[in-house]
Design a protein around this motif. Structure first.
Motif, PDB file in Angstrom:
ATOM      1  N   TRP A  37      15.732  -1.362  -2.698  1.00 32.50           N
ATOM      2  CA  TRP A  37      14.317  -0.962  -2.947  1.00 32.50           C
ATOM      3  C   TRP A  37      13.700   0.195  -2.599  1.00 32.50           C
ATOM      4  CZ3 TRP A  37       9.903  -2.315  -5.222  1.00 32.50           C
ATOM      5  CH2 TRP A  37       8.808  -1.720  -4.673  1.00 32.50           C
ATOM      6  N   SER A  38      13.878   0.561  -1.081  1.00 35.37           N
ATOM      7  CA  SER A  38      13.313   1.635  -0.682  1.00 35.37           C
ATOM      8  C   SER A  38      13.869   3.142  -1.214  1.00 35.37           C
ATOM      9  CB  SER A  38      13.318   1.617   0.849  1.00 35.37           C
ATOM     10  OG  SER A  38      14.882   1.786   1.412  1.00 35.37           O
ATOM     11  N   SER A  62       2.855  -0.137 -10.230  1.00 38.33           N
ATOM     12  CA  SER A  62       3.728   0.227  -9.429  1.00 38.33           C
ATOM     13  C   SER A  62       5.297  -0.285  -9.459  1.00 38.33           C
ATOM     14  CB  SER A  62       3.293  -0.178  -7.840  1.00 38.33           C
ATOM     15  OG  SER A  62       3.324  -1.477  -7.753  1.00 38.33           O
ATOM     16  N   ALA A  64       6.708  -2.243  -7.630  1.00 41.28           N
ATOM     17  CA  ALA A  64       6.672  -3.658  -7.351  1.00 41.28           C
ATOM     18  C   ALA A  64       6.083  -4.594  -8.434  1.00 41.28           C
ATOM     19  CB  ALA A  64       5.540  -3.638  -5.895  1.00 41.28           C
ATOM     20  N   SER A 117      16.331 -11.223  -3.450  1.00 42.48           N
ATOM     21  CA  SER A 117      15.187 -10.249  -2.739  1.00 42.48           C
ATOM     22  C   SER A 117      16.133  -9.380  -1.385  1.00 42.48           C
ATOM     23  CB  SER A 117      14.120 -11.078  -2.020  1.00 42.48           C
ATOM     24  OG  SER A 117      14.648 -12.071  -1.038  1.00 42.48           O
ATOM     25  N   LEU A 122      13.774  -5.998  -0.392  1.00 44.62           N
ATOM     26  CA  LEU A 122      12.510  -6.090  -0.862  1.00 44.62           C
ATOM     27  C   LEU A 122      11.712  -6.219   0.473  1.00 44.62           C
ATOM     28  CD1 LEU A 122      12.821  -7.902  -4.004  1.00 44.62           C
ATOM     29  CD2 LEU A 122      12.937  -5.633  -3.733  1.00 44.62           C
ATOM     30  N   ASP A 124       9.053  -6.907   3.130  1.00 47.59           N
ATOM     31  CA  ASP A 124       7.309  -6.959   3.070  1.00 47.59           C
ATOM     32  C   ASP A 124       6.975  -6.922   1.827  1.00 47.59           C
ATOM     33  OD1 ASP A 124       7.625  -8.002   5.768  1.00 47.59           O
ATOM     34  OD2 ASP A 124       7.150  -6.073   6.560  1.00 47.59           O
ATOM     35  N   ASP A 125       7.668  -5.816   0.994  1.00 44.95           N
ATOM     36  CA  ASP A 125       6.874  -5.560  -0.170  1.00 44.95           C
ATOM     37  C   ASP A 125       7.113  -6.770  -1.052  1.00 44.95           C
ATOM     38  OD1 ASP A 125       6.698  -2.363  -0.053  1.00 44.95           O
ATOM     39  OD2 ASP A 125       8.737  -2.882   0.709  1.00 44.95           O
ATOM     40  N   SER A 128       3.921  -8.748  -0.125  1.00 45.18           N
ATOM     41  CA  SER A 128       2.421  -8.057  -0.339  1.00 45.18           C
ATOM     42  C   SER A 128       2.320  -8.259  -1.821  1.00 45.18           C
ATOM     43  CB  SER A 128       2.414  -6.723   0.124  1.00 45.18           C
ATOM     44  OG  SER A 128       3.656  -5.929  -0.588  1.00 45.18           O
ATOM     45  N   SER A 129       3.239  -8.027  -2.783  1.00 37.78           N
ATOM     46  CA  SER A 129       2.964  -7.881  -4.161  1.00 37.78           C
ATOM     47  C   SER A 129       3.025  -9.297  -4.718  1.00 37.78           C
ATOM     48  CB  SER A 129       4.190  -7.440  -4.877  1.00 37.78           C
ATOM     49  OG  SER A 129       5.445  -8.037  -4.321  1.00 37.78           O
TER      50      SER A 129
END
Length: 210
Positions: A37-38, A62, A64, A117, A122, A124-125, A128-129
């Motif tokens: 992801w990052s 975004s 996410a 995930s 993924l 914390d993203d 949060s999403s």
């Protein structure tokens, strides 16, 4: 997109793509699996999908948001489902609407963000999403409960009921997504999770009235 297999092969045979949003979500999933992801950028997603960066932002705010393409489409029908619902009480109407919404969700559209995930990094993203979406849905449920019960906006009992019902439904979605080959129908999973919560809330309401 199915979370059980690779992004492209997870579709039902012969199922047409709904829009460029599908193409972009598939491209994002492929890249998240390949490089994490990052390390994946919006530009890379757009390039993989064969569209411009501007086209990406026509569909998503975004990267996410690509996690939730199918669940967002289903959740968009919540207001209509609530208005069309029937039941002996506002809580029962919410219960009915959530089950009907689950029944309307395509069985083969399992959110890959809930099943892959860890592989995609993924973290914390993802949380949060998901939280943004849960807050929005909770507000819709609370507003409906207040309106149908004739309670003032922000009524504490409506807030608690909306939170409890949403928590049960969300847990059912996660359980369903991660069940793999043992996966049952989503509406069955949601109905079983909601039943004891709705029973308890309905019982508490009758006790308060008495």
């Amino acid at each position: 997109m199915s979370g059980d297999v690779g992004p492209r092969t997870g579709r039902s045979s012969g199922r047409p793509r709904r829009s460029s949003a599908d193409v972009l979500a598939d491209a994002a999933a492929e890249l998240f699996l390949e490089q994490g992801w990052s390390r994946t950028t919006v530009d890379q997603i757009a390039q993989r999908a064969g569209v411009s960066r501007g086209t990406f932002f026509n569909y998503f705010e975004s990267k996410a948001d690509t996690f939730w393409l199918d669940l967002d489409a289903t959740a968009a029908g919540l207001g209509d489902a609530l208005r069309a619902s029937s039941g002996a009480s506002p809580v029962r109407r919410v219960e009915s609407a959530l089950v009907q919404l689950a029944a309307a969700h395509p069985a083969d559209r399992v959110p890959w963000a809930l099943t892959q995930s860890d592989a995609m990094g993924l973290g914390d993203d993802l949380v949060s999403s998901a939280a943004v979406r849960l807050v929005r849905i909770r507000a819709t449920l609370t507003s409906f409960l207040c309106e149908t019960a004739g309670a003032p906006r922000g009524d504490a009992r409506a807030e608690v009921a909306a939170s409890a019902l949403l928590a049960a439904a969300a847990t059912a979605v996660v359980t369903w997504a991660r069940a793999g080959v043992h996966r049952r129908a989503l509406d069955q999973e949601v109905a079983e999770a909601l039943a004891p919560v709705a029973d308890g809330l309905a019982g508490a309401g009758r006790a308060a009235e008495g």
